[in-house]
Design a protein around this motif. Structure first.
Motif, PDB file in Angstrom:
ATOM      1  N   ILE A  15      35.865   4.413  -2.674  1.00 47.10           N
ATOM      2  CA  ILE A  15      36.131   5.849  -2.862  1.00 47.10           C
ATOM      3  C   ILE A  15      35.203   6.417  -3.927  1.00 47.10           C
ATOM      4  O   ILE A  15      34.593   7.477  -3.749  1.00 47.10           O
ATOM      5  CB  ILE A  15      37.612   6.093  -3.220  1.00 47.10           C
ATOM      6  CG1 ILE A  15      38.511   5.761  -2.026  1.00 47.10           C
ATOM      7  CG2 ILE A  15      37.837   7.528  -3.708  1.00 47.10           C
ATOM      8  CD1 ILE A  15      39.991   5.684  -2.356  1.00 47.10           C
ATOM      9  N   ASN A  16      35.072   5.706  -5.045  1.00 45.44           N
ATOM     10  CA  ASN A  16      34.196   6.160  -6.116  1.00 45.44           C
ATOM     11  C   ASN A  16      32.747   6.262  -5.635  1.00 45.44           C
ATOM     12  O   ASN A  16      32.040   7.218  -5.976  1.00 45.44           O
ATOM     13  CB  ASN A  16      34.294   5.225  -7.321  1.00 45.44           C
ATOM     14  CG  ASN A  16      33.506   5.728  -8.507  1.00 45.44           C
ATOM     15  OD1 ASN A  16      33.721   6.838  -8.988  1.00 45.44           O
ATOM     16  ND2 ASN A  16      32.574   4.928  -8.964  1.00 45.44           N
ATOM     17  N   GLY A  17      32.304   5.310  -4.842  1.00 46.21           N
ATOM     18  CA  GLY A  17      30.948   5.347  -4.302  1.00 46.21           C
ATOM     19  C   GLY A  17      30.736   6.537  -3.384  1.00 46.21           C
ATOM     20  O   GLY A  17      29.680   7.185  -3.419  1.00 46.21           O
ATOM     21  N   LEU A  18      31.739   6.843  -2.574  1.00 46.67           N
ATOM     22  CA  LEU A  18      31.643   8.007  -1.689  1.00 46.67           C
ATOM     23  C   LEU A  18      31.594   9.310  -2.493  1.00 46.67           C
ATOM     24  O   LEU A  18      30.828  10.225  -2.169  1.00 46.67           O
ATOM     25  CB  LEU A  18      32.811   8.024  -0.704  1.00 46.67           C
ATOM     26  CG  LEU A  18      32.804   6.901   0.341  1.00 46.67           C
ATOM     27  CD1 LEU A  18      34.116   6.898   1.132  1.00 46.67           C
ATOM     28  CD2 LEU A  18      31.607   7.024   1.269  1.00 46.67           C
ATOM     29  N   VAL A  19      32.404   9.380  -3.541  1.00 47.67           N
ATOM     30  CA  VAL A  19      32.393  10.567  -4.398  1.00 47.67           C
ATOM     31  C   VAL A  19      31.030  10.703  -5.086  1.00 47.67           C
ATOM     32  O   VAL A  19      30.449  11.791  -5.114  1.00 47.67           O
ATOM     33  CB  VAL A  19      33.541  10.526  -5.435  1.00 47.67           C
ATOM     34  CG1 VAL A  19      33.368  11.595  -6.508  1.00 47.67           C
ATOM     35  CG2 VAL A  19      34.887  10.669  -4.742  1.00 47.67           C
ATOM     36  N   ALA A  20      30.509   9.605  -5.627  1.00 44.34           N
ATOM     37  CA  ALA A  20      29.198   9.652  -6.291  1.00 44.34           C
ATOM     38  C   ALA A  20      28.099  10.056  -5.302  1.00 44.34           C
ATOM     39  O   ALA A  20      27.189  10.815  -5.652  1.00 44.34           O
ATOM     40  CB  ALA A  20      28.884   8.304  -6.931  1.00 44.34           C
ATOM     41  N   THR A  21      28.196   9.574  -4.075  1.00 46.08           N
ATOM     42  CA  THR A  21      27.227   9.962  -3.044  1.00 46.08           C
ATOM     43  C   THR A  21      27.355  11.454  -2.745  1.00 46.08           C
ATOM     44  O   THR A  21      26.338  12.150  -2.592  1.00 46.08           O
ATOM     45  CB  THR A  21      27.450   9.128  -1.770  1.00 46.08           C
ATOM     46  OG1 THR A  21      27.286   7.751  -2.090  1.00 46.08           O
ATOM     47  CG2 THR A  21      26.472   9.518  -0.681  1.00 46.08           C
ATOM     48  N   LEU A  57      31.397   7.093 -14.770  1.00 41.05           N
ATOM     49  CA  LEU A  57      32.687   7.637 -15.207  1.00 41.05           C
ATOM     50  C   LEU A  57      33.803   7.269 -14.238  1.00 41.05           C
ATOM     51  O   LEU A  57      34.906   6.895 -14.667  1.00 41.05           O
ATOM     52  CB  LEU A  57      32.583   9.159 -15.369  1.00 41.05           C
ATOM     53  CG  LEU A  57      31.693   9.631 -16.519  1.00 41.05           C
ATOM     54  CD1 LEU A  57      31.527  11.147 -16.473  1.00 41.05           C
ATOM     55  CD2 LEU A  57      32.229   9.169 -17.859  1.00 41.05           C
ATOM     56  N   GLY A  58      33.524   7.346 -12.937  1.00 41.00           N
ATOM     57  CA  GLY A  58      34.529   6.955 -11.948  1.00 41.00           C
ATOM     58  C   GLY A  58      34.888   5.486 -12.048  1.00 41.00           C
ATOM     59  O   GLY A  58      36.066   5.115 -11.955  1.00 41.00           O
ATOM     60  N   ASN A  59      33.890   4.653 -12.258  1.00 44.33           N
ATOM     61  CA  ASN A  59      34.160   3.223 -12.415  1.00 44.33           C
ATOM     62  C   ASN A  59      34.991   2.960 -13.663  1.00 44.33           C
ATOM     63  O   ASN A  59      35.945   2.190 -13.636  1.00 44.33           O
ATOM     64  CB  ASN A  59      32.856   2.428 -12.476  1.00 44.33           C
ATOM     65  CG  ASN A  59      32.275   2.160 -11.116  1.00 44.33           C
ATOM     66  OD1 ASN A  59      32.996   1.917 -10.158  1.00 44.33           O
ATOM     67  ND2 ASN A  59      30.960   2.212 -11.013  1.00 44.33           N
ATOM     68  N   ARG A  60      34.630   3.596 -14.756  1.00 38.18           N
ATOM     69  CA  ARG A  60      35.326   3.358 -16.023  1.00 38.18           C
ATOM     70  C   ARG A  60      36.761   3.884 -15.984  1.00 38.18           C
ATOM     71  O   ARG A  60      37.682   3.237 -16.462  1.00 38.18           O
ATOM     72  CB  ARG A  60      34.569   4.001 -17.173  1.00 38.18           C
ATOM     73  CG  ARG A  60      35.276   3.809 -18.519  1.00 38.18           C
ATOM     74  CD  ARG A  60      34.366   4.043 -19.680  1.00 38.18           C
ATOM     75  NE  ARG A  60      35.086   4.068 -20.931  1.00 38.18           N
ATOM     76  CZ  ARG A  60      35.473   3.001 -21.618  1.00 38.18           C
ATOM     77  NH1 ARG A  60      35.177   1.793 -21.170  1.00 38.18           N
ATOM     78  NH2 ARG A  60      36.127   3.119 -22.753  1.00 38.18           N
ATOM     79  N   ILE A  61      36.951   5.060 -15.406  1.00 38.29           N
ATOM     80  CA  ILE A  61      38.263   5.716 -15.449  1.00 38.29           C
ATOM     81  C   ILE A  61      39.151   5.339 -14.261  1.00 38.29           C
ATOM     82  O   ILE A  61      40.356   5.150 -14.419  1.00 38.29           O
ATOM     83  CB  ILE A  61      38.078   7.246 -15.508  1.00 38.29           C
ATOM     84  CG1 ILE A  61      37.392   7.633 -16.814  1.00 38.29           C
ATOM     85  CG2 ILE A  61      39.398   7.982 -15.347  1.00 38.29           C
ATOM     86  CD1 ILE A  61      36.856   9.050 -16.839  1.00 38.29           C
ATOM     87  N   PHE A  62      38.560   5.198 -13.085  1.00 31.06           N
ATOM     88  CA  PHE A  62      39.335   5.062 -11.845  1.00 31.06           C
ATOM     89  C   PHE A  62      39.342   3.641 -11.287  1.00 31.06           C
ATOM     90  O   PHE A  62      40.383   3.125 -10.894  1.00 31.06           O
ATOM     91  CB  PHE A  62      38.764   6.049 -10.818  1.00 31.06           C
ATOM     92  CG  PHE A  62      39.415   6.008  -9.470  1.00 31.06           C
ATOM     93  CD1 PHE A  62      40.756   6.303  -9.299  1.00 31.06           C
ATOM     94  CD2 PHE A  62      38.666   5.695  -8.348  1.00 31.06           C
ATOM     95  CE1 PHE A  62      41.347   6.285  -8.043  1.00 31.06           C
ATOM     96  CE2 PHE A  62      39.244   5.674  -7.091  1.00 31.06           C
ATOM     97  CZ  PHE A  62      40.587   5.968  -6.941  1.00 31.06           C
ATOM     98  N   VAL A  63      38.193   2.990 -11.250  1.00 29.55           N
ATOM     99  CA  VAL A  63      38.094   1.688 -10.577  1.00 29.55           C
ATOM    100  C   VAL A  63      38.474   0.544 -11.508  1.00 29.55           C
ATOM    101  O   VAL A  63      39.293  -0.301 -11.177  1.00 29.55           O
ATOM    102  CB  VAL A  63      36.681   1.463  -9.999  1.00 29.55           C
ATOM    103  CG1 VAL A  63      36.595   0.107  -9.310  1.00 29.55           C
ATOM    104  CG2 VAL A  63      36.304   2.575  -9.043  1.00 29.55           C
ATOM    105  N   PHE A  64      37.864   0.509 -12.674  1.00 32.09           N
ATOM    106  CA  PHE A  64      38.068  -0.593 -13.612  1.00 32.09           C
ATOM    107  C   PHE A  64      38.785  -0.084 -14.862  1.00 32.09           C
ATOM    108  O   PHE A  64      38.397  -0.381 -15.988  1.00 32.09           O
ATOM    109  CB  PHE A  64      36.726  -1.229 -13.984  1.00 32.09           C
ATOM    110  CG  PHE A  64      35.945  -1.719 -12.799  1.00 32.09           C
ATOM    111  CD1 PHE A  64      36.288  -2.909 -12.165  1.00 32.09           C
ATOM    112  CD2 PHE A  64      34.875  -0.987 -12.301  1.00 32.09           C
ATOM    113  CE1 PHE A  64      35.562  -3.354 -11.064  1.00 32.09           C
ATOM    114  CE2 PHE A  64      34.141  -1.437 -11.207  1.00 32.09           C
ATOM    115  CZ  PHE A  64      34.492  -2.618 -10.586  1.00 32.09           C
ATOM    116  N   ALA A  65      39.838   0.677 -14.690  1.00 30.74           N
ATOM    117  CA  ALA A  65      40.518   1.362 -15.791  1.00 30.74           C
ATOM    118  C   ALA A  65      41.166   0.405 -16.793  1.00 30.74           C
ATOM    119  O   ALA A  65      41.408   0.791 -17.928  1.00 30.74           O
ATOM    120  CB  ALA A  65      41.571   2.321 -15.239  1.00 30.74           C
TER     121      ALA A  65
END
Length: 139
Positions: A15-21, A57-65
């Motif tokens: 999901i984070n990758g899709l958002v970043a894309t 930011l998505g990885n830090r906050i959402f994926v690997f919180a």
């Protein structure tokens, strides 16, 4: 066998990758269509930087919180990881298309899979790993 928590983390990573894309494409479109940046390559480079920030930011906050590490150390490991992945990506594409003369579109798809695996594992094991000190019985 993957545990439920691992599957959920992988789904959040996708999901984070899709958002970043999406961020990458939106910024690229904004720079080309609205701001009228004359070089699409320069616009893409700027958009990629914004997308990498969104990805971090998505990885830090959402994926690997659950990580307890300081963001400053994670930023440098993230930049190093993505720099290495970019070099691997470019090298594999050059080998695939320029040396072996295979179709670049097939190579792009295959190399993207390799890039996805490397980035997930690198983020999970190197960038966003927990750096909690060994206090009790982990040694």
């Amino acid at each position: 066998m993957l545990r439920g928590a691992d599957v959920r983390q992988l789904i959040r990573y996708i999901i984070n990758g899709l958002v970043a894309t999406g961020v990458h494409f939106a910024v690229l479109s904004l720079l080309v269509e609205v701001v009228h940046v004359p070089s699409k390559g320069a616009a893409n480079l700027l958009a990629a930087v914004v997308a990498c920030v969104a990805s971090f930011l998505g990885n830090r906050i959402f994926v690997f919180a659950a990580t307890q590490a300081r963001a400053s150390g994670q930023v440098w490991r993230f930049v190093l990881l993505y720099s290495v992945i970019a070099l691997v990506n470019g090298g594999l594409m050059a080998l695939w298309s320029d040396v072996l003369n295979f179709d670049y579109r097939v190579g792009f798809a295959l190399i993207s899979i390799i890039q996805f695996i490397l980035s997930f594992l690198g983020n999970r094991l190197l960038v966003f790993k927990s750096l909690k000190p060994c206090v009790t019985h982990c040694c």
